[in-house]
Design an enzyme around this catalytic site. Structure first.
Site, PDB file in Angstrom:
ATOM      1  N   GLN A  69       0.814  -1.211   0.000  1.00 35.85           N
ATOM      2  CA  GLN A  69       0.000   0.000   0.000  1.00 35.85           C
ATOM      3  C   GLN A  69       0.856   1.272   0.000  1.00 35.85           C
ATOM      4  OE1 GLN A  69      -3.076  -1.570   3.222  1.00 35.85           O
ATOM      5  NE2 GLN A  69      -3.737   0.358   2.324  1.00 35.85           N
ATOM      6  N   ASP A 221      -2.148  -4.911  -0.362  1.00 33.80           N
ATOM      7  CA  ASP A 221      -1.752  -6.202   0.190  1.00 33.80           C
ATOM      8  C   ASP A 221      -2.609  -6.621   1.381  1.00 33.80           C
ATOM      9  OD1 ASP A 221      -0.665  -4.213   1.816  1.00 33.80           O
ATOM     10  OD2 ASP A 221       1.383  -4.996   1.737  1.00 33.80           O
TER      11      ASP A 221
END
Length: 461
Positions: A69, A221
């Site tokens: 991220q 993720d």
């Protein structure tokens, strides 16, 4: 057999799983490393994904990418990066985060607008840092992508316009809780507007590869892990990786003005409230190196010591910290005496890690008002005998341990299978068997940790 490909483009590596779309069985997997550091040439991710998917992508009917991220991939008018990407764990933009929060009207106003209070991890803070410190580069930015967007576009047929999903977009700092881009906040951060990727709805595909496979929207993720674990309401997932993460799925958004809980969206239409620490498995890596042992040796040493590590307590904020928000903090040890043993030092490292994660869980539960039905712990560190023995003791409750697996990549594969099926909900794959770990709680360990945390607060405020 219909096969789908799930890709985890993480901080450290690319992992690719080729999966049976019907039941989630992994039929092949490959990995490729990423370069170290908190700023990376994003082309390295493309080389890694090409290596990891070689021979697998051609077999897949659909593919999806779950990526780290927040990372800032700022592109010029030709589509080339204006500089190396700044990753989530690069804290140079801490002061930029404070400035942007003030400009938005304070922490609660910030949380109301984007679901979270900005910290240095968020993309918008990195764009403000770029504007302040590298204005010539900032002026050249014409579009901004997240790491998973950059990899997804690479896998798609040439000419495909960039795309993303609401889960990863919710960690940028310029995506509204209601579910749309906030170009005004992007302009506030960067100094001018830029093109952003289109947001793909959950369960749909965004593009095709050159070979004709469908490409799903992908996600962050943590959202991928939630899909891979098939988290249900009441489940709290603790992940011990490069970062430590406590997350849960929710039908309602969270807007925590204290900044403790980030109110992310998930990849399936709901929300993923989350508490994140910057220091996790690396605490054990560092301690093993200092003591001159491997991880098995570190675990064995730790289990020789008693709860409380002979009075030694570690506050493991080695790289700064996000929860609590202390980007300029360092690691702090206390209680060292001539009687301190190597075993005490090893145990204190595990207890510091687990106390940090226990605090993350407590803060998540307090913000959501949703006590955990199950507490699941995943990540490479769970292979450690010391983590398994000490986690239920420090966390103060039974811990459910799923079998080892690449759950982020598996979640991406599940997203790909969902897009391929075109159904209203993700496919229901058989749940793996789990192990339940129990131990006598050790509240005095948490109390010593909390005391050190509180005593050191003025050092970085």
């Amino acid at each position: 057999m219909t096969l789908v490909l799930g890709i985890d483009s993480s901080t450290q590596s690319t992992k690719a799983l080729l999966v049976d779309a019907d039941d989630g069985t992994v039929v092949a997997k490959r990995t490729a490393p990423h370069p170290p550091g908190t700023e990376v040439d994003p082309a390295a991710w493309l080389r890694a994904v090409d290596t990891a998917t070689e021979g697998l992508l051609e077999q897949a009917s659909a593919v999806a990418v779950a990526g780290q991220q927040h990372g800032m991939v700022a592109l010029d008018e030709t589509g080339a990066p204006v500089r190396d990407a700044l990753l989530w764990n690069d804290t140079r933009s801490a002061s930029a985060a404070r400035d942007l929060i003030a400009e938005m009207g304070g922490p609660q106003a910030c949380a109301d607008a984007i679901g979270s209070v900005l910290v240095a991890s968020f993309t918008s803070t990195k764009l403000r840092w770029l504007c302040d410190h590298e204005p010539d580069r900032a002026a050249r930015v014409r579009s901004v992508l997240l790491p998973h967007d950059f990899v997804s576009r690479h896998l798609s047929a040439p000419g495909t316009e960039p795309f993303t999903d609401r889960g990863d977009a919710s960690g940028t700092g310029y995506f509204a809780t209601a579910g749309s881009w906030r170009h005004d906040l992007l302009e506030q951060a960067l100094g001018h507007d830029a093109v952003l990727p289109r947001v793909v709805a959950p369960g749909t595909f965004a593009a095709e590869t050159s070979g004709g496979a469908l490409v799903a929207g992908g996600t962050g993720d943590n959202m991928g892990a939630a899909l891979g674990m098939a988290l249900a309401p009441g489940d709290v997932l603790v992940s011990i990786g490069t970062s430590g993460v406590a997350s849960t799925v929710s039908a309602t958004a969270v807007a925590d003005g204290t900044g403790t809980v980030t109110g992310f969206a998930d990849a399936s239409g709901g929300f993923l409230p989350m508490v994140t620490t910057m220091n996790a498995a690396g605490i054990l890596d560092l301690q093993a190196r200092w003591l001159g042992v491997d991880h098995d040796g570190l675990a064995a040493l730790a289990l020789e010591s008693a709860p409380g590590a002979g009075g030694v307590t570690l506050l493991p904020y080695y790289g700064g910290e996000r929860t609590p928000n202390r980007p300029d903090a360092v690691g702090t040890w206390t209680g060292l005496t001539p009687a301190t043993t190597r075993a005490d030092l090893a145990r204190a490292a595990y207890e510091g890690l687990l106390c940090s994660l226990a605090e993350a869980v407590d803060r998540l539960v307090a913000a959501t008002g949703q006590p955990p039905r199950r507490l699941l712990v995943v990540g490479g560190a769970t292979r450690s005998e010391a983590v398994r023995a000490l986690a239920p003791a420090v966390l103060g409750t039974a811990v459910t341990l799923p079998p080892p697996g690449e759950y982020v990549a598996l979640g991406a594969a599940r997203q790909a299978a969902w897009a391929l099926a075109g159904t209203a909900e993700p496919p229901q794959w058989p749940a793996p068997g789990t192990t339940v770990l129990e131990a006598e709680p050790t509240p005095h360990v948490r109390e010593a940790y909390a005391d050190l945390r509180d005593r050191t607060t003025p050092w970085t405020d």
